[in-house]
Design an enzyme around this catalytic site. Sequence first.
Site, PDB file in Angstrom:
ATOM      1  N   CYS A   1       0.850  -1.198   0.000  1.00 51.44           N
ATOM      2  CA  CYS A   1       0.000   0.000   0.000  1.00 51.44           C
ATOM      3  C   CYS A   1       0.880   1.241   0.000  1.00 51.44           C
ATOM      4  O   CYS A   1       2.093   1.152   0.178  1.00 51.44           O
ATOM      5  CB  CYS A   1      -0.952   0.025   1.190  1.00 51.44           C
ATOM      6  SG  CYS A   1      -2.361   1.139   0.874  1.00 51.44           S
TER       7      CYS A   1
ATOM      8  N   CYS B   1      -4.045   6.163   0.597  1.00 47.37           N
ATOM      9  CA  CYS B   1      -3.540   4.916   0.018  1.00 47.37           C
ATOM     10  C   CYS B   1      -3.185   5.019  -1.464  1.00 47.37           C
ATOM     11  O   CYS B   1      -3.019   3.999  -2.135  1.00 47.37           O
ATOM     12  CB  CYS B   1      -4.548   3.801   0.266  1.00 47.37           C
ATOM     13  SG  CYS B   1      -4.847   3.528   2.022  1.00 47.37           S
TER      14      CYS B   1
ATOM     15  N   LYS C   1     -12.277  -4.971   2.573  1.00 46.40           N
ATOM     16  CA  LYS C   1     -11.668  -4.185   3.649  1.00 46.40           C
ATOM     17  C   LYS C   1     -12.593  -3.023   3.960  1.00 46.40           C
ATOM     18  O   LYS C   1     -12.865  -2.184   3.101  1.00 46.40           O
ATOM     19  CB  LYS C   1     -10.295  -3.683   3.225  1.00 46.40           C
ATOM     20  CG  LYS C   1      -9.591  -2.882   4.309  1.00 46.40           C
ATOM     21  CD  LYS C   1      -8.213  -2.447   3.846  1.00 46.40           C
ATOM     22  CE  LYS C   1      -7.505  -1.651   4.935  1.00 46.40           C
ATOM     23  NZ  LYS C   1      -6.158  -1.250   4.512  1.00 46.40           N
TER      24      LYS C   1
ATOM     25  N   ARG D   1      -2.780   2.568  13.135  1.00 47.00           N
ATOM     26  CA  ARG D   1      -2.311   3.835  12.554  1.00 47.00           C
ATOM     27  C   ARG D   1      -1.296   4.488  13.475  1.00 47.00           C
ATOM     28  O   ARG D   1      -0.398   5.180  13.028  1.00 47.00           O
ATOM     29  CB  ARG D   1      -3.498   4.733  12.250  1.00 47.00           C
ATOM     30  CG  ARG D   1      -4.271   4.137  11.084  1.00 47.00           C
ATOM     31  CD  ARG D   1      -5.523   4.887  10.752  1.00 47.00           C
ATOM     32  NE  ARG D   1      -6.254   4.120   9.742  1.00 47.00           N
ATOM     33  CZ  ARG D   1      -7.484   4.374   9.358  1.00 47.00           C
ATOM     34  NH1 ARG D   1      -8.138   5.399   9.888  1.00 47.00           N
ATOM     35  NH2 ARG D   1      -8.056   3.640   8.446  1.00 47.00           N
TER      36      ARG D   1
ATOM     37  N   GLU E   1     -16.712  -7.454  -4.442  1.00 43.49           N
ATOM     38  CA  GLU E   1     -15.286  -7.137  -4.330  1.00 43.49           C
ATOM     39  C   GLU E   1     -14.440  -8.422  -4.405  1.00 43.49           C
ATOM     40  O   GLU E   1     -13.411  -8.472  -5.064  1.00 43.49           O
ATOM     41  CB  GLU E   1     -14.999  -6.423  -2.999  1.00 43.49           C
ATOM     42  CG  GLU E   1     -15.475  -4.990  -2.943  1.00 43.49           C
ATOM     43  CD  GLU E   1     -14.572  -4.047  -3.738  1.00 43.49           C
ATOM     44  OE1 GLU E   1     -13.531  -4.496  -4.249  1.00 43.49           O
ATOM     45  OE2 GLU E   1     -14.925  -2.857  -3.846  1.00 43.49           O
TER      46      GLU E   1
ATOM     47  N   LYS F   1     -11.448  -7.936   6.336  1.00 48.68           N
ATOM     48  CA  LYS F   1     -10.820  -7.124   7.379  1.00 48.68           C
ATOM     49  C   LYS F   1     -11.751  -5.997   7.772  1.00 48.68           C
ATOM     50  O   LYS F   1     -12.243  -5.308   6.873  1.00 48.68           O
ATOM     51  CB  LYS F   1      -9.498  -6.556   6.847  1.00 48.68           C
ATOM     52  CG  LYS F   1      -8.747  -5.701   7.854  1.00 48.68           C
ATOM     53  CD  LYS F   1      -7.508  -5.094   7.229  1.00 48.68           C
ATOM     54  CE  LYS F   1      -6.772  -4.246   8.262  1.00 48.68           C
ATOM     55  NZ  LYS F   1      -5.598  -3.585   7.723  1.00 48.68           N
TER      56      LYS F   1
ATOM     57  N   SER G   1      -5.933  -4.438  14.880  1.00 49.13           N
ATOM     58  CA  SER G   1      -5.328  -3.810  16.056  1.00 49.13           C
ATOM     59  C   SER G   1      -6.355  -3.429  17.123  1.00 49.13           C
ATOM     60  O   SER G   1      -6.131  -3.646  18.314  1.00 49.13           O
ATOM     61  CB  SER G   1      -4.541  -2.579  15.632  1.00 49.13           C
ATOM     62  OG  SER G   1      -5.389  -1.652  14.971  1.00 49.13           O
TER      63      SER G   1
ATOM     64  N   TYR H   1      -2.098 -10.288  16.104  1.00 47.40           N
ATOM     65  CA  TYR H   1      -0.979  -9.869  16.957  1.00 47.40           C
ATOM     66  C   TYR H   1      -0.780 -10.841  18.112  1.00 47.40           C
ATOM     67  O   TYR H   1       0.207 -10.768  18.824  1.00 47.40           O
ATOM     68  CB  TYR H   1      -1.242  -8.448  17.484  1.00 47.40           C
ATOM     69  CG  TYR H   1      -1.421  -7.478  16.348  1.00 47.40           C
ATOM     70  CD1 TYR H   1      -0.308  -6.960  15.681  1.00 47.40           C
ATOM     71  CD2 TYR H   1      -2.686  -7.137  15.869  1.00 47.40           C
ATOM     72  CE1 TYR H   1      -0.457  -6.109  14.600  1.00 47.40           C
ATOM     73  CE2 TYR H   1      -2.844  -6.286  14.781  1.00 47.40           C
ATOM     74  CZ  TYR H   1      -1.729  -5.778  14.155  1.00 47.40           C
ATOM     75  OH  TYR H   1      -1.880  -4.956  13.075  1.00 47.40           O
TER      76      TYR H   1
HETATM   77 ZN   LIG Z   1      -3.255   2.026   2.779  1.00 48.00          ZN
END
Ligand SMILES: [Zn+2]
Length: 325
Positions: free
Chosen positions: A121, A131, A197, A207, A235, A250, A276, A315
């Site tokens: 990205c 992006c 997404k 972020r 998609e 996601k 996250s 994670y």
């Molecule tokens: Zn991005």
Amino acid sequence: MTSFPLWRGRRLRRTESLRALVRETRLIPDRLILPLFVTEGTGVRAPVGSMPGVFRTSVDEAVVDTREAHGLGLGGVILFGIPEHKDAEGSGAWDDEGAVQRAVRAIKDATPDLNVLTDVCMCEYTEHGHCGVLREDGTVDNDPTLELLARTALSHARAGADVVAPSDMMDGRVGAIREALDEAGYQQVAILSYAAKYASAFYGPFRDAADSAPAFGDRRGYQMDPANQDEALREVWADIEEGADMVMVKPALAYLDVIHRVKRETGWPVAAYHVSGEYAAIMAAAERGWLDGERAMEEALVSIARAGADAIITYWAREFARRNG
Ligand SMILES: [Zn+2]
């Protein structure tokens, strides 16, 4: 269907060994992918405040983490770059000497059979944090961005990535990347597309980790509306038709219905990103003693697998493997 009193559901729940005998979903470490944030320098291991247990590391330290991931039997690592320099078009993304590219080479050198995925990205590399390339009105210009994404994926392939994973949500990026890879002789490099997404509030801590929050506006002009499910299928099919080898949903927990439907309707390999914010929410509640963090995390991951995900990016991958290896 028999019913009470002939049938009693509690009989097979009586002991752990009986429960294990009829357990429907088994999550094992080789289905988990660990995200890593790679930055410049050496000996760097900086904690991410909003994500306990997550660090930004230099390439040498990333290799330490990937050796551990390999030893624990994880399914792979996915790399995100944190560059020192950003510019308007995000040229650091396709720098063959960038942190991600150097990390891929070092990891494939140290642990050749560990799957190395790379996030593709522009947002970590652009000054504005969006992006792709911006038009004058501040919106992301789809078609000129495709060339930059393809260039980035190609540099990851040259470094030795097994799988490239475009996360930008531009239309046509999978086809553009597949074509660029094939033309350059990287037919064997797979594409995992972030196909569905969503424009989610659960990305906040990421972020912070990747320093990729947009400087203005938000990403709702290209990421999906959380209210939509049919659109996710459009998609996903578009990406499959353009050459995606695996497709991703996601975030994961708030979108289990989407994971389930994508798996059932396509039969394609499906990955889900336990993001996250989903991680941080459980960690924060556990820190306060409000819930049992380890049990909550395992329940979350098993539910993602039960919904239909083949692979889960999380994670918590190492901790899961330590507890279930
Ligand atoms: Zn991005």
